[in-house]
Write a protein that holds these residues in place. Structure first.
Motif, PDB file in Angstrom:
ATOM      1  N   ILE B 187       0.840  -1.209   0.000  1.00 16.51           N
ATOM      2  CA  ILE B 187       0.000   0.000   0.000  1.00 16.51           C
ATOM      3  C   ILE B 187       0.873   1.257   0.000  1.00 16.51           C
ATOM      4  CG2 ILE B 187      -1.620   1.331   1.430  1.00 16.51           C
ATOM      5  CD1 ILE B 187      -2.719  -1.480   2.361  1.00 16.51           C
ATOM      6  N   LYS B 188       1.980   1.170   0.726  1.00 17.65           N
ATOM      7  CA  LYS B 188       2.901   2.309   0.800  1.00 17.65           C
ATOM      8  C   LYS B 188       3.306   2.798  -0.581  1.00 17.65           C
ATOM      9  CE  LYS B 188       7.279   1.871   1.347  1.00 17.65           C
ATOM     10  NZ  LYS B 188       8.566   1.396   1.896  1.00 17.65           N
ATOM     11  N   ILE B 192       2.834   6.683  -1.854  1.00 15.07           N
ATOM     12  CA  ILE B 192       3.927   7.649  -2.015  1.00 15.07           C
ATOM     13  C   ILE B 192       4.137   8.094  -3.452  1.00 15.07           C
ATOM     14  CG2 ILE B 192       5.217   6.886   0.014  1.00 15.07           C
ATOM     15  CD1 ILE B 192       7.105   5.344  -1.863  1.00 15.07           C
ATOM     16  N   ARG B 193       3.698   7.272  -4.457  1.00 14.26           N
ATOM     17  CA  ARG B 193       4.168   7.583  -5.809  1.00 14.26           C
ATOM     18  C   ARG B 193       3.286   7.056  -6.935  1.00 14.26           C
ATOM     19  NH1 ARG B 193       9.528   9.062  -7.920  1.00 14.26           N
ATOM     20  NH2 ARG B 193       9.912   7.840  -9.782  1.00 14.26           N
ATOM     21  N   GLU B 194       2.304   6.177  -6.635  1.00 11.88           N
ATOM     22  CA  GLU B 194       1.580   5.497  -7.704  1.00 11.88           C
ATOM     23  C   GLU B 194       0.069   5.539  -7.448  1.00 11.88           C
ATOM     24  OE1 GLU B 194       3.257   4.012 -10.262  1.00 11.88           O
ATOM     25  OE2 GLU B 194       5.301   4.036  -9.449  1.00 11.88           O
ATOM     26  N   PRO B 195      -0.579   6.677  -7.730  1.00 10.89           N
ATOM     27  CA  PRO B 195      -2.023   6.748  -7.460  1.00 10.89           C
ATOM     28  C   PRO B 195      -2.817   5.668  -8.202  1.00 10.89           C
ATOM     29  CG  PRO B 195      -1.215   8.721  -8.625  1.00 10.89           C
ATOM     30  CD  PRO B 195      -0.030   7.944  -8.207  1.00 10.89           C
ATOM     31  N   ALA B 196      -2.403   5.298  -9.423  1.00 18.57           N
ATOM     32  CA  ALA B 196      -3.136   4.259 -10.163  1.00 18.57           C
ATOM     33  C   ALA B 196      -3.007   2.903  -9.463  1.00 18.57           C
ATOM     34  CB  ALA B 196      -2.606   4.163 -11.595  1.00 18.57           C
ATOM     35  N   PHE B 197      -1.820   2.646  -8.906  1.00 17.06           N
ATOM     36  CA  PHE B 197      -1.606   1.389  -8.176  1.00 17.06           C
ATOM     37  C   PHE B 197      -2.452   1.370  -6.894  1.00 17.06           C
ATOM     38  CE2 PHE B 197       1.582  -1.248  -5.540  1.00 17.06           C
ATOM     39  CZ  PHE B 197       1.017  -2.452  -5.923  1.00 17.06           C
ATOM     40  N   LEU B 198      -2.584   2.529  -6.254  1.00 17.35           N
ATOM     41  CA  LEU B 198      -3.449   2.601  -5.069  1.00 17.35           C
ATOM     42  C   LEU B 198      -4.886   2.205  -5.427  1.00 17.35           C
ATOM     43  CD1 LEU B 198      -3.735   3.379  -2.045  1.00 17.35           C
ATOM     44  CD2 LEU B 198      -4.244   5.718  -2.798  1.00 17.35           C
ATOM     45  N   GLU B 199      -5.382   2.723  -6.561  1.00 23.26           N
ATOM     46  CA  GLU B 199      -6.735   2.336  -6.998  1.00 23.26           C
ATOM     47  C   GLU B 199      -6.819   0.844  -7.299  1.00 23.26           C
ATOM     48  OE1 GLU B 199      -8.373   4.794 -10.147  1.00 23.26           O
ATOM     49  OE2 GLU B 199      -7.423   6.569  -9.268  1.00 23.26           O
ATOM     50  N   GLY B 340      -0.664   9.498  -3.417  1.00 16.76           N
ATOM     51  CA  GLY B 340       0.185   9.164  -4.551  1.00 16.76           C
ATOM     52  C   GLY B 340       1.359  10.120  -4.700  1.00 16.76           C
ATOM     53  N   LYS B 341       1.567  11.024  -3.722  1.00 11.46           N
ATOM     54  CA  LYS B 341       2.705  11.939  -3.801  1.00 11.46           C
ATOM     55  C   LYS B 341       3.240  12.264  -2.407  1.00 11.46           C
ATOM     56  CE  LYS B 341       4.559  15.879  -6.191  1.00 11.46           C
ATOM     57  NZ  LYS B 341       4.433  17.270  -5.764  1.00 11.46           N
ATOM     58  N   ALA B 342       4.424  11.726  -2.112  1.00 10.49           N
ATOM     59  CA  ALA B 342       5.014  11.933  -0.787  1.00 10.49           C
ATOM     60  C   ALA B 342       6.047  13.049  -0.819  1.00 10.49           C
ATOM     61  CB  ALA B 342       5.684  10.647  -0.308  1.00 10.49           C
ATOM     62  N   VAL B 343       6.298  13.627   0.356  1.00  8.76           N
ATOM     63  CA  VAL B 343       7.302  14.671   0.493  1.00  8.76           C
ATOM     64  C   VAL B 343       8.011  14.470   1.834  1.00  8.76           C
ATOM     65  CG1 VAL B 343       5.657  16.258   1.531  1.00  8.76           C
ATOM     66  CG2 VAL B 343       7.700  17.164   0.420  1.00  8.76           C
ATOM     67  N   VAL B 344       9.328  14.747   1.859  1.00  5.70           N
ATOM     68  CA  VAL B 344      10.095  14.646   3.106  1.00  5.70           C
ATOM     69  C   VAL B 344      10.323  16.058   3.622  1.00  5.70           C
ATOM     70  CG1 VAL B 344      12.182  13.776   4.200  1.00  5.70           C
ATOM     71  CG2 VAL B 344      11.266  12.622   2.187  1.00  5.70           C
TER      72      VAL B 344
END
Lengths: 365, 365
Positions: B187-188, B192-199, B340-344
């Motif tokens: 899920i991580k 963090i980077r893949e909104p389509a994969f989250l869906e 789908g978009k992480a930031v540090v």
């Protein structure tokens, strides 16, 4: 910089670094530009700390410098002692931006470098080697590590320093056996690759043994330059680099047999080089005169010329069998094709090796 | 190769390697071409050995394969257990030409990889991860290491494998809590980077929880590909790679508080991701609907949604202070700018973090 000072750059692309060599550098040179973050941890031992820790701490103006003092000796080059460095780093909450500083001989350098390679998967480190042996050996090559009960330097990593600072004055405080032990590694560079340096050493051994600073800076510079040449060709020990182990296979057997730290590493290497030269002579590579030159230069450096009296040929064969240079079970040795030219080979009759061992082992098992 | 199988190449220049993913690969795939010398040592644990050691040994026809069986559990991810690997290597006289094979979950992978990084300053290794979590996490990135009493994964190295073999059948033998724990890391990657994969995960969670092989190969492939993309940009964790730690700072605090191994790593990361999402919501990055989607997908994976009942905000703050991502004392967290978009960042009001901690900690200290 003092009058007697030279800088050698070890060329490793984006991991290149300088070696600063001179008399009285410790305390006068400013190393703070080599510390990328705000903090450093000096790792030293209980012998070196009273002599140099204060001056070393003063070499990093503007940085927050902690220190950890380890017990002194090769027998402490193990995981338990290494862990004292990790304890200090974590208790004082050093992050991955920290810099470790090794202040001491080869044991301190190897352990500090390995701690730097492993702490949070790698932090920067600086070396301030205080023995001749570590100055000419650990300054170049990036080898770090600890011992295992079943073998020396069996656990470690390659990790390059940011800078190395060598102050020849530190040799003045060494126990008397340390200077000959360091000279053994200096002589090694002449034997494996630099015939002209070997001749220079034959002419200047008296000056080196009296700690003449000009001679010492020259010997350290040429030794480090020779090792840097070899390491530049072969950073991770695929081939040429193995010649740096002249005398080490025999020497490690002596060290393991006697227990780490009874013989100094350089003393064992000195005797090991003589044994390698003896075998090279039996194989027809060296003349009897060449062998005699090896005996004389080691003797003039004050080195022992025989292994422990109670060590048998079988002890050597058993302990040499675990050497890292061995490939698929075959014993590989560094031998001398001529004075100033080493070769790594497993292509020699076992009979000749046994003759060499019989010559050096007074007791037969 | 079986019908349901895919290969992903992790592109790291001359250290590139393939990840073989499929149903029933263990025992059918021949890995001997990845062993450069004649010998290998399989490292596994007492839980995995009876299930897969024989099949793994059969994956290296023509090679001499030894094995060492370690105790099972995160609490053994320490130097003492690591040393059992070195003992086995030295007792059986493995040289630097040997290959280590990690057969087991993340603990076995991390310890075996670190042993390979350090044994004789570096030997080759192969990974056969047998838990979903290790399949999608340890397969890519080259992180290896052990824990220290004062911090998790504080001692380690970067060391890349020759090949990774993932057999989805191994998930059938896992304890029930392991699958959700692995799904947390899957899920991580979506978060963090893949909104389509989250869906895709929201649509396919039921298939994954019933161990459908086609869905599982797809989830593992996409997870490893996502991590490989991130690591290709940032192999040694200078920047982007830190987003892979979404949920890990909160999660490590939970693991340290409860003692390593009480909570599974993935369980702690799952709860940690929810806490990070909650903070992201309070900072105005995520909407309430976004946060609710995070809650639902973690819930559908069977993950816990709250930290231990006896853990206080102060426990979190104290334990999060030693995190490796922190720079010069400032707490840095991975947050979500959107799904789908992480930031540090360390640029958030402490007040907001305290609100999140208060929301999740029922007991106030």
């Amino acid at each position: 910089m003092p009058d007697v000072a030279r800088t050698l750059t070890v060329d490793l692309g984006d991991r290149s670094y300088p070696i600063l060599i001179g008399q009285g550098l410790l305390g006068s040179a400013d190393l703070s530009s080599y510390v990328k973050g705000d903090r450093a941890l000096i790792v030293t031992n209980e012998t070196v700390a009273p002599l140099y820790l204060e001056r070393a701490t003063g070499s990093f103006p503007g940085k927050a410098v902690d220190s950890v003092v380890l017990p002194d000796g090769e027998r402490y080059k193990n995981w338990e002692t290494l862990n004292l460095i990790f304890d200090a780093l974590l208790e004082k909450r050093h992050t991955r931006k920290t810099t470790l500083v090794a202040l001491g001989g080869g044991v301190i350098g190897d352990m500090t470098g390995f701690a730097a390679a492993c702490y949070q998967r790698g932090v920067q480190f600086i070396q301030i080697p205080t023995t001749l042996l570590s100055q000419v050996d650990s300054s170049v090559g990036g080898k770090t590590g600890i011992n295992h009960p079943l073998g020396k330097n069996m656990i470690g990593a390659f990790h390059q320093p940011e800078v190395v600072l060598i102050d020849t004055d530190t040799q003045g405080s060494l126990p008397p056996r340390e200077l000959p032990a360091g000279l053994a590694e200096v002589i090694k560079y002449g034997l494996i690759r630099e015939p002209a340096f070997l001749e220079w050493l034959e002419d200047n051994m008296a000056a080196l043994r009296s700690l003449d600073a000009v001679a010492m800076v020259e010997a350290i510079y040429r030794s480090c330059a020779c090792k840097a040449d070899v390491v530049a060709v072969d950073e991770k020990e695929g081939g040429l680099r193995a010649i740096l182990n002249l005398g080490h296979t025999f020497g490690h057997a002596i060290e393991t047999f006697t227990g780490y730290g009874t013989w100094l590493h350089g003393e064992a290497v000195g005797t090991g080089m003589l044994m390698a030269a003896d075998l090279s002579c039996r194989l027809g590579y060296l003349s009897a005169d060449d062998l005699e030159r090896v005996v004389r230069v080691l003797q003039s450096a004050g080195l022992p010329l025989e292994p422990p009296a109670d060590m048998t040929p079988e002890d050597f064969l058993r302990l040499m069998a675990v050497d890292k240079k061995n490939v698929d079970g075959a014993l590989r040795l560094v031998l001398l094709e001529s004075l100033g030219k080493a070769v790594v080979t497993s292509d020699f009759p076992t009979q000749k090796l046994e003759e060499t061992l019989a010559r050096f082992c007074s007791r037969v098992s």
